[in-house]
Scaffold this motif. Structure first.
Motif, PDB file in Angstrom:
ATOM      1  N   GLY A 110      32.324  24.997 -17.642  1.00  0.00           N
ATOM      2  CA  GLY A 110      31.828  23.855 -18.498  1.00  0.00           C
ATOM      3  C   GLY A 110      31.179  22.799 -17.741  1.00  0.00           C
ATOM      4  N   ARG A 111      30.774  23.176 -16.624  1.00  0.00           N
ATOM      5  CA  ARG A 111      29.978  21.966 -15.580  1.00  0.00           C
ATOM      6  C   ARG A 111      28.459  22.765 -15.365  1.00  0.00           C
ATOM      7  N   ALA A 112      27.660  21.747 -15.129  1.00  0.00           N
ATOM      8  CA  ALA A 112      26.301  22.013 -14.612  1.00  0.00           C
ATOM      9  C   ALA A 112      26.460  22.664 -13.173  1.00  0.00           C
ATOM     10  N   LEU A 128      19.353  25.623 -11.128  1.00  0.00           N
ATOM     11  CA  LEU A 128      20.060  24.937 -11.877  1.00  0.00           C
ATOM     12  C   LEU A 128      20.397  25.381 -13.107  1.00  0.00           C
ATOM     13  N   TYR A 129      21.529  25.542 -13.403  1.00  0.00           N
ATOM     14  CA  TYR A 129      22.389  25.880 -14.635  1.00  0.00           C
ATOM     15  C   TYR A 129      22.998  25.105 -15.253  1.00  0.00           C
ATOM     16  N   ASP A 130      22.957  24.823 -16.482  1.00  0.00           N
ATOM     17  CA  ASP A 130      23.594  23.911 -17.359  1.00  0.00           C
ATOM     18  C   ASP A 130      24.980  24.101 -17.636  1.00  0.00           C
ATOM     19  N   GLU A 131      25.531  23.273 -18.514  1.00  0.00           N
ATOM     20  CA  GLU A 131      27.051  23.506 -18.992  1.00  0.00           C
ATOM     21  C   GLU A 131      27.425  24.776 -19.346  1.00  0.00           C
ATOM     22  N   LEU A 132      26.439  25.414 -20.239  1.00  0.00           N
ATOM     23  CA  LEU A 132      26.557  26.808 -20.775  1.00  0.00           C
ATOM     24  C   LEU A 132      26.249  27.811 -19.907  1.00  0.00           C
ATOM     25  N   ALA A 133      25.839  27.813 -18.776  1.00  0.00           N
ATOM     26  CA  ALA A 133      25.301  28.889 -17.906  1.00  0.00           C
ATOM     27  C   ALA A 133      24.121  29.305 -17.866  1.00  0.00           C
ATOM     28  N   ALA A 213       6.300  25.264  -9.062  1.00  0.00           N
ATOM     29  CA  ALA A 213       6.671  24.105  -9.998  1.00  0.00           C
ATOM     30  C   ALA A 213       7.740  23.265  -9.541  1.00  0.00           C
ATOM     31  N   LYS A 214       7.097  22.111  -9.149  1.00  0.00           N
ATOM     32  CA  LYS A 214       8.134  21.262  -8.545  1.00  0.00           C
ATOM     33  C   LYS A 214       8.939  20.471  -9.819  1.00  0.00           C
ATOM     34  N   PRO A 215      10.077  19.973  -9.580  1.00  0.00           N
ATOM     35  CA  PRO A 215      10.756  18.958 -10.408  1.00  0.00           C
ATOM     36  C   PRO A 215       9.956  17.691 -10.599  1.00  0.00           C
ATOM     37  N   GLN A 216       9.772  17.184 -11.840  1.00  0.00           N
ATOM     38  CA  GLN A 216       9.105  15.900 -11.958  1.00  0.00           C
ATOM     39  C   GLN A 216      10.042  15.000 -11.845  1.00  0.00           C
ATOM     40  N   ALA A 217       9.337  13.527 -11.629  1.00  0.00           N
ATOM     41  CA  ALA A 217      10.111  12.549 -11.166  1.00  0.00           C
ATOM     42  C   ALA A 217      11.071  12.129 -12.537  1.00  0.00           C
ATOM     43  N   GLY A 218      10.762  12.410 -13.897  1.00  0.00           N
ATOM     44  CA  GLY A 218      11.616  12.244 -14.865  1.00  0.00           C
ATOM     45  C   GLY A 218      12.551  13.405 -15.228  1.00  0.00           C
ATOM     46  N   PHE A 219      12.775  14.356 -14.213  1.00  0.00           N
ATOM     47  CA  PHE A 219      13.188  15.485 -14.783  1.00  0.00           C
ATOM     48  C   PHE A 219      14.702  15.028 -15.142  1.00  0.00           C
ATOM     49  N   VAL A 220      15.302  15.748 -16.290  1.00  0.00           N
ATOM     50  CA  VAL A 220      16.535  15.690 -16.604  1.00  0.00           C
ATOM     51  C   VAL A 220      17.086  17.220 -17.024  1.00  0.00           C
ATOM     52  N   LEU A 221      18.347  17.175 -16.993  1.00  0.00           N
ATOM     53  CA  LEU A 221      18.905  18.361 -17.419  1.00  0.00           C
ATOM     54  C   LEU A 221      19.064  18.654 -19.040  1.00  0.00           C
ATOM     55  N   PRO A 222      18.254  19.477 -19.634  1.00  0.00           N
ATOM     56  CA  PRO A 222      18.329  19.617 -21.044  1.00  0.00           C
ATOM     57  C   PRO A 222      19.713  19.678 -21.424  1.00  0.00           C
ATOM     58  N   ARG A 223      20.266  19.235 -22.510  1.00  0.00           N
ATOM     59  CA  ARG A 223      21.629  19.082 -23.047  1.00  0.00           C
ATOM     60  C   ARG A 223      21.372  20.209 -24.152  1.00  0.00           C
ATOM     61  N   VAL A 224      22.501  21.153 -24.208  1.00  0.00           N
ATOM     62  CA  VAL A 224      22.599  22.079 -25.269  1.00  0.00           C
ATOM     63  C   VAL A 224      23.756  21.801 -26.086  1.00  0.00           C
TER      64      VAL A 224
END
Length: 226
Positions: A110-112, A128-133, A213-224
């Motif tokens: 359950g963790r990113a 990078l993988y989110d909380e749901l893999a 593609a580089k991560p943008q300054a405002g990169f956030v991990l999308p929440r699912v």
């Protein structure tokens, strides 16, 4: 019955995995450093012998496609595709990053998770993988600074795993939960992930150079969900 092979790092590894029973039947792992091409078929045959299986029993071949050793990955992928063609079974590619993330997930459900490997020339090969893999970024070659910016913008701190994990944690200036710090996962992990994927495109080596593609300054991990 899945044969998994991995030559993405120092190890030359193979195992036979019973997908129906979700269990490993036999393995052979040799720490070579180099010379995978000369040893891989002998490693495969030893794994089959230990599992009391023969090539005709196999229903799929799983292979680590990298990132990792340029030569080792080429050897493993070519062997997997050759065996699949000869035996008329699918070859299934699994990246080292998703395999490392899967192992980290066993202790941190359950963790990113940020799986990161030292790529040479200052690069970090990361996914990078989110909380749901679910894969949210990568695999890509990024800088240490970009890795730190990514995890800083991701909300809840991700678990770090792979050979670059400790370096990223130190650069960020505070501790993170750490998964395996190895260059590759256990060979059975590749088999287990391949069993979950099933047949798809033919595997090909994953070589990461400069990130497309580089991560943008405002990169956030999308929440699912939630």
């Amino acid at each position: 019955m899945i044969l998994a092979i991995d030559c993405s790092a120092n190890l030359c590894a193979a195992c036979v995995y019973d997908a129906d029973a979700a269990g490993e039947l036999g393995r052979e792992v040799r720490d070579l450093g180099k010379g995978h091409a000369e040893h891989l078929m002998a490693v495969i045959e030893e794994a089959l012998e230990k599992s009391d299986k023969i090539f005709a029993d196999l229903t799929a071949v799983a292979v680590s496609v990298g990132p990792g050793s340029f030569t080792g990955i080429r050897v493993a992928v070519a062997t997997a595709r050759g065996l699949a063609l000869a035996l008329k079974i699918p070859a299934i590619g699994v990246t080292t990053l998703e395999a490392l993330a899967a192992e980290a997930r066993q202790d941190f459900a359950g963790r990113a998770i940020l799986a990161a490997l030292d790529g040479g020339r200052g690069d970090i090969h990361a996914a990078l993988y989110d909380e749901l893999a679910v894969l949210r970024y990568g695999p890509a070659a990024i800088t240490l600074e970009e890795a730190v910016a990514m995890i800083s913008a991701a909300g809840a701190p991700p678990v770090l795993t792979g050979t670059a994990a400790r370096r990223i944690s130190e650069a960020a200036g505070h501790p993170f939960d750490l998964g395996p710090l190895a260059a590759t996962a256990d060979i059975a992990t590749y088999a287990r992930l391949a069993a979950g994927k099933g047949p798809g495109e033919k595997p090909k080596p994953l070589y990461l150079r400069d990130a497309d593609a580089k991560p943008q300054a405002g990169f956030v991990l999308p929440r699912v969900g939630g």
